[in-house]
Design an enzyme around this catalytic site. Structure first.
Site, mmCIF file in Angstrom:
data_model
loop_
_atom_site.group_PDB
_atom_site.id
_atom_site.type_symbol
_atom_site.label_atom_id
_atom_site.label_comp_id
_atom_site.label_asym_id
_atom_site.label_seq_id
_atom_site.Cartn_x
_atom_site.Cartn_y
_atom_site.Cartn_z
ATOM 1 N N PHE A 121 0.810 -1.223 0.000
ATOM 2 C CA PHE A 121 0.000 0.000 0.000
ATOM 3 C C PHE A 121 0.846 1.277 0.000
ATOM 4 O O PHE A 121 0.839 2.049 -0.965
ATOM 5 C CB PHE A 121 -0.949 -0.042 1.206
ATOM 6 N N GLY B 14 4.187 1.631 0.050
ATOM 7 C CA GLY B 14 5.327 1.552 -0.847
ATOM 8 C C GLY B 14 4.972 1.851 -2.290
ATOM 9 O O GLY B 14 5.707 2.578 -2.983
ATOM 10 N N THR C 122 3.623 -11.018 -1.133
ATOM 11 C CA THR C 122 2.736 -11.731 -0.223
ATOM 12 C C THR C 122 1.292 -11.314 -0.517
ATOM 13 O O THR C 122 1.029 -10.536 -1.437
ATOM 14 C CB THR C 122 3.065 -11.406 1.241
ATOM 15 N N ASP D 50 12.758 -11.894 -1.196
ATOM 16 C CA ASP D 50 12.524 -11.808 0.243
ATOM 17 C C ASP D 50 13.685 -11.062 0.903
ATOM 18 O O ASP D 50 14.855 -11.426 0.708
ATOM 19 C CB ASP D 50 12.414 -13.224 0.808
ATOM 20 N N ILE D 51 13.380 -10.028 1.686
ATOM 21 C CA ILE D 51 14.442 -9.277 2.359
ATOM 22 C C ILE D 51 15.168 -10.118 3.409
ATOM 23 O O ILE D 51 16.240 -9.730 3.879
ATOM 24 C CB ILE D 51 13.920 -7.981 3.007
ATOM 25 N N THR E 153 6.121 2.926 12.821
ATOM 26 C CA THR E 153 4.720 3.150 13.150
ATOM 27 C C THR E 153 4.573 3.828 14.499
ATOM 28 O O THR E 153 5.427 3.670 15.385
ATOM 29 C CB THR E 153 3.959 1.805 13.178
ATOM 30 N N ASP E 154 3.475 4.547 14.668
ATOM 31 C CA ASP E 154 3.181 5.159 15.966
ATOM 32 C C ASP E 154 2.907 4.118 17.046
ATOM 33 O O ASP E 154 2.996 4.402 18.237
ATOM 34 C CB ASP E 154 2.003 6.133 15.854
ATOM 35 N N GLU E 155 2.615 2.893 16.642
ATOM 36 C CA GLU E 155 2.254 1.860 17.611
ATOM 37 C C GLU E 155 3.421 1.427 18.490
ATOM 38 O O GLU E 155 3.222 0.770 19.515
ATOM 39 C CB GLU E 155 1.639 0.649 16.903
ATOM 40 N N TYR F 83 3.233 -7.242 16.637
ATOM 41 C CA TYR F 83 3.552 -6.404 15.475
ATOM 42 C C TYR F 83 4.312 -5.161 15.908
ATOM 43 O O TYR F 83 5.395 -4.858 15.387
ATOM 44 C CB TYR F 83 2.275 -5.997 14.741
ATOM 45 N N LYS G 70 8.331 -3.954 15.220
ATOM 46 C CA LYS G 70 8.730 -2.684 14.605
ATOM 47 C C LYS G 70 9.636 -1.886 15.545
ATOM 48 O O LYS G 70 10.592 -1.245 15.095
ATOM 49 C CB LYS G 70 7.493 -1.867 14.229
ATOM 50 N N LYS H 244 -7.485 -3.758 6.121
ATOM 51 C CA LYS H 244 -7.371 -2.492 6.838
ATOM 52 C C LYS H 244 -8.730 -1.814 6.946
ATOM 53 O O LYS H 244 -9.655 -2.068 6.173
ATOM 54 C CB LYS H 244 -6.366 -1.580 6.146
ATOM 55 N N HIS I 198 -9.342 -2.623 20.981
ATOM 56 C CA HIS I 198 -7.921 -2.497 20.634
ATOM 57 C C HIS I 198 -7.304 -1.382 21.481
ATOM 58 O O HIS I 198 -7.938 -0.835 22.378
ATOM 59 C CB HIS I 198 -7.775 -2.146 19.147
#
Length: 315
Positions: A11, A13, A36, A59-60, A125-127, A153, A157, A192, A276
């Site tokens: 999305f 990228g 993926t 694959d990285i 991410t802000d998470e 997740y 990160k 999402k 959440h």
């Protein structure tokens, strides 16, 4: 500039690649993506025909393959969008997130050091900051706030961010990190929130709201995010982190009702489920003051356009 963009069929990228090549037609971009379930090559349809764009499936986490790419293309900069990002999936299968988000980032960092890449930018991410109470009225998280991730997740990160900063200090690699709020825009996977709302509502199904629906998110238009990333990779300071948010925080319930209103759907479609994280408020004064970045897209106009785009693809 020759850029490696990992996760470029995803999305954010893919939006970045399209935006970048539109603004800098003299630059070259190599897109490395594993393809993926969350990838969509249709999002790159406008650039695959360009002479300054190359797509590589890979694959990285594959060290030998990654080093072969670095040796062949001699990148000036790397932007790492590649990540597993679905929170619910991370709770069920956390090892996948550790593998891609931490180990994969490490492979890219090693290659940058080995092949003397000038800049490495990590999309975070802000998470990673954890959440705050709904009635929290002080300034949001700053780039110096402690990391308190709530999900596997977010933890993966946060670990990747720390690894990036360690490479900056240990090896002198020119690393920057951006931590953004919730993105919305074209080509987002249907897992999402926004595309899920649209798809469910258009098919007459219930739209889930987690908890009371009072959980708050700050919505950032993906093209504003692209501009922020560009400013950071060109002018950001080595070893620095930049928060990126639009200042459009609202409750999930308010957001869902707004989308349903745009769709001309009844609010009775809403269904409440388990909750959440509450809030991820971020202070973005650093990127505004240092890099002169502010959101340029009006929230409601960008949301209207995005909803219309998704609806047109469902017909």
């Amino acid at each position: 500039m020759r850029l490696l963009v990992t996760g470029g069929a995803g999305f954010i990228g893919s939006n970045y690649i399209n935006w970048h090549l539109g603004k800098y037609p003299a630059d070259e971009i190599v897109c490395l993506d594993k393809l993926t379930y969350a990838a969509n090559m249709a999002a790159l349809a406008d650039v695959v025909k360009l002479n300054n764009f190359t797509f590589i499936q890979g694959d990285i986490c594959d060290e030998q393959f990654v080093e072969m790419c670095f040796a062949q293309y001699k990148f000036d900069a790397v932007i790492n969008f590649a990540a597993e990002s679905h929170v619910d999936t991370s709770i069920i299968s956390p090892a996948i997130f550790t593998k891609t988000n931490v180990e994969g980032t490490g492979v890219l960092l090693d290659a940058c050091v080995k092949f003397a890449v000038e800049r490495f930018h990590q999309i975070s991410t802000d998470e990673v900051y954890g959440d705050k109470p709904l009635d929290y009225d002080w300034r949001g998280f700053t780039e110096e706030s402690p990391l308190q991730p709530s999900s596997p997740y977010a933890a993966s990160k946060a670990a990747a961010d720390l690894l990036c900063l360690a490479y900056a200090r240990t090896y002198g690699l020119y690393v920057t990190i951006s931590r953004s709020s919730n993105n919305y825009g074209k080509w987002q996977h249907t897992e999402k929130l926004l595309p899920k709302i649209i798809s469910l509502a258009e098919h007459g199904q219930k739209v889930p709201v987690y908890g009371s629906g009072l959980n708050k998110r700050d919505w950032l238009y993906v093209l504003d995010h692209c501009v922020a990333v560009d400013k950071i990779i060109r002018h950001g300071k080595a070893g620095h982190i930049y928060n990126v948010a639009a200042g459009t925080e609202m409750s999930n319930l308010t957001f869902i009702k707004l989308v349903l209103k745009i769709l001309a759907k009844d609010e009775n479609a809403i269904e409440f489920r388990a909750g959440h994280d509450l809030r991820y408020p971020m202070d973005c004064e650093k990127i505004k003051n240092e890099l002169d970045w502010t959101p340029q897209y009006a929230f409601k106009e960008a949301l209207d356009e995005t909803v219309a785009w998704y609806r047109s693809r469902m017909k």
